[in-house]
Design a protein around this motif. Structure first.
Motif, short mmCIF file in Angstrom:
data_model
loop_
_atom_site.label_atom_id
_atom_site.label_comp_id
_atom_site.label_asym_id
_atom_site.label_seq_id
_atom_site.Cartn_x
_atom_site.Cartn_y
_atom_site.Cartn_z
N UNK A 13 0.83 -1.21 0.00
CA UNK A 13 0.00 0.00 0.00
C UNK A 13 0.86 1.25 0.00
N UNK A 14 0.30 2.31 -0.55
CA UNK A 14 0.94 3.63 -0.50
C UNK A 14 -0.16 4.67 -0.60
N UNK A 31 -6.62 14.74 3.50
CA UNK A 31 -7.14 13.63 2.70
C UNK A 31 -6.04 13.12 1.79
N UNK A 32 -6.18 11.89 1.34
CA UNK A 32 -5.25 11.30 0.38
C UNK A 32 -5.90 10.09 -0.27
N UNK A 33 -5.35 9.72 -1.40
CA UNK A 33 -5.79 8.51 -2.10
C UNK A 33 -5.00 7.33 -1.57
N UNK A 38 0.24 0.56 -6.46
CA UNK A 38 0.22 1.70 -7.37
C UNK A 38 -1.12 2.03 -7.99
N UNK A 39 -2.15 1.21 -7.73
CA UNK A 39 -3.48 1.44 -8.30
C UNK A 39 -4.43 1.94 -7.22
N UNK A 40 -5.14 3.02 -7.52
CA UNK A 40 -6.06 3.61 -6.54
C UNK A 40 -7.20 2.65 -6.22
N UNK A 41 -7.51 2.57 -4.92
CA UNK A 41 -8.66 1.76 -4.51
C UNK A 41 -9.48 2.44 -3.42
N UNK A 53 -10.35 8.77 10.85
CA UNK A 53 -10.53 9.09 9.44
C UNK A 53 -11.73 8.34 8.86
N UNK A 54 -12.25 8.87 7.77
CA UNK A 54 -13.29 8.20 6.99
C UNK A 54 -12.62 7.56 5.79
N UNK A 55 -12.99 6.32 5.52
CA UNK A 55 -12.45 5.58 4.39
C UNK A 55 -13.56 5.30 3.40
N UNK A 56 -13.31 5.63 2.14
CA UNK A 56 -14.24 5.34 1.06
C UNK A 56 -13.48 4.47 0.06
N UNK A 57 -13.96 3.26 -0.16
CA UNK A 57 -13.25 2.33 -1.04
C UNK A 57 -13.98 2.18 -2.36
N UNK A 58 -13.24 2.31 -3.45
CA UNK A 58 -13.80 2.07 -4.78
C UNK A 58 -13.78 0.58 -5.10
#
Length: 157
Positions: A13-14, A31-33, A38-41, A53-58
Motif C-alpha cells: 500500500x501507498x 485527505x489522500x488517495x 500503485x493502483x487507486x482503490x 478518518x473516513x475511508x471510502x473504497x472504490x
C-alpha cells in the motif's frame, strides 16, 4: 535488516495526493488517495477533530484487505487503519528526501516525526559510519529506504 517482502502492507500500500487544510480552530483536516501496488482503490479523509478518518473504497475487496492488514499490524490501536495511513505518509515523505535522514536518542521520530538531515550529497553509508564513530555506545538510527524504516546505526549483536 533485509528489504520487506512485496506482500508486506508497507510495500503493498501507498498514498498519493495528500492534501491538508488548516481549520479555524487550528486543527488540520487532510485527505489522500490509497493505492494498492500503485493502483487507486480508495480515499481517506480526516476532518481534523480526532474522531478517526473516513475511508471510502472504490474496491470493497481491497478495502476489506487493507482494514484487515491494518488490524493485524496494529491490534491494540483504537483506529488501526489511521495508524497504517500515518505510517504510509511517513514512508512516502522519508523516501522522497534527497538527503539522508537520521535521529538521535531523545528525538521523537515515532511520536512526532522528529529527525535530522545530513548535509546534502552525503551517502547513506557515509552518514552511517560517521554516526557509528561519533556514538559508539549506540542510540542513533538512520532512515533506510530499502526497508522504509529508521534502523539502528549499529548492527544488533
Amino acid at each position: 535488516m533485509s528489504p520487506l517482502p512485496i506482500s508486506h502492507p508497507h510495500q503493498r500500500y501507498s498514498i498519493s495526493g495528500y492534501q491538508e487544510e488548516e481549520l479555524a480552530d487550528a486543527a488540520v483536516a487532510w485527505s489522500c488517495d490509497l493505492l494498492r501496488y500503485g493502483q487507486s482503490f480508495g480515499l481517506v479523509t480526516d476532518h481534523g477533530h480526532g474522531e478517526g478518518a473516513d475511508f471510502t473504497f472504490t474496491d470493497s475487496g481491497y478495502g476489506a484487505e487493507f482494514l484487515a492488514a491494518a488490524r493485524e499490524l496494529h491490534p491494540g490501536a483504537a483506529h488501526p487503519a489511521d495508524v497504517l495511513v500515518g505510517e504510509l505518509a511517513t514512508i512516502r515523505q522519508m523516501n522522497s528526501l534527497d538527503q539522508v535522514a537520521y535521529c538521535l536518542e531523545g528525538d521523537r521520530f515515532e511520536e512526532l516525526g522528529e529527525h535530522r538531515l545530513a548535509e546534502p550529497g552525503r551517502t547513506f553509508a557515509d552518514v552511517r559510519r560517521e554516526l557509528a564513530a561519533r556514538y559508539p555506545d549506540g542510540g542513533p538510527r538512520i532512515w533506510d529506504r530499502n526497508v522504509s524504516a529508521m534502523v539502528p546505526v549499529h548492527p544488533p549483536h
